[in-house]
Design an enzyme around this catalytic site. Sequence first.
Site, short mmCIF file in Angstrom:
data_model
loop_
_atom_site.label_atom_id
_atom_site.label_comp_id
_atom_site.label_asym_id
_atom_site.label_seq_id
_atom_site.Cartn_x
_atom_site.Cartn_y
_atom_site.Cartn_z
N LYS A 37 -6.10 5.07 7.95
CA LYS A 37 -4.94 5.80 7.45
C LYS A 37 -5.24 7.30 7.35
O LYS A 37 -4.35 8.13 7.57
CB LYS A 37 -4.52 5.24 6.09
CG LYS A 37 -3.96 3.83 6.21
CD LYS A 37 -3.53 3.25 4.89
CE LYS A 37 -2.96 1.84 5.10
NZ LYS A 37 -2.49 1.23 3.83
N SER B 241 0.79 -1.24 0.00
CA SER B 241 0.00 0.00 0.00
C SER B 241 0.82 1.28 0.00
O SER B 241 0.28 2.36 -0.20
CB SER B 241 -0.96 0.02 1.19
OG SER B 241 -0.25 0.04 2.41
#
Length: 339
Positions: free
Chosen positions: A279, A234
Amino acid sequence: MKKRTYIAAFFFGAVLAVLLIFMKLPYYVTMPGSAQKLTPLVHVEHGDRDAGAFMLTTVRMGRANVIAYLLAHIRPFYELHPVEEIKQEGESDKEYTMRQLELMEQSKEAAIVVAYRHAGKPVSYEPKGVYVMNVLPDMPAEGRLQAGDRLAALDGRPLTTSEQIIDYIRKKKEGDRVRIAFVREGERREVELRLKPFPHHPNQIGLGVTLMTDYDVRTDPPVDVDSEQIGGPSAGLMFSLEIYNQLVEEDMTKGHNIAGTGTIDIHGQVGPIGGVSQKVVAADRAGAEVFFAPNEHGSPSSNYREAVQTAKKIGTNMKIVPVDTFEDAIRYLRSMPEA
């Protein structure tokens, strides 16, 4: 009598505490992690250093005990995931860790290629091996191959990419045998396996392995990316932006703190990831002003839309920016005002 009661209560409490802390449930719990500046992790030889910063964002994850399970029901942005949602079928902890590290390695290599291409700098990449990342139970490879094996040949044909194996097996039928030469701990070995259907995909046959192609990437100037403590793919987009920023003279950050997430392939396409809400929270806590989120070509359930909703929930002023490609991110950065 009271003394016995106290002793019994103590032991009961001790046993209860052990159960609450050490008894593992069939879930993983995830929560907001951190937003880490990439400058200390990326080193382009004679690379440019700028005032702002690109940041990768992470999610904290661990096997759930009873306490974590309860917290996940009351704390915002704590999420529970069944074990089978995190691990592949039959995957051990070792195989899972190896798969995450290999995915990061693959993503890092793609980030380097994309950044150097867009900066007009010399870069080349050649496949140097096909590795086993996971072995499925009740499939031909179980007990014969294991995570970390490098596959060298298939029916005598040398292998350099995982696509070669997929294309070859696609032409076979159930019950056909294939000979696989592989290298384990420096020793070359060979096995013969009979192809069979996947348990949950009876129309597809295979060996029951997850594979990854490893590439040898060469650049000028040299670049070193320290990703040993980072698992999963990611951070690919943010690595590519930091590498590019060090390669070019202009300051792509323009003095801002810019976070984000998303996978990247060697063509510069940005892909979705898990835990985007967590996040966003991590980036906001770290003072990021911009957050890049995979747009998934406008999908109603895209990472971008989830990130926007999370930004509203936490009341952040951080700008959420949708990206489908590396070029989308570069275009936005060039449109930003100076800090």
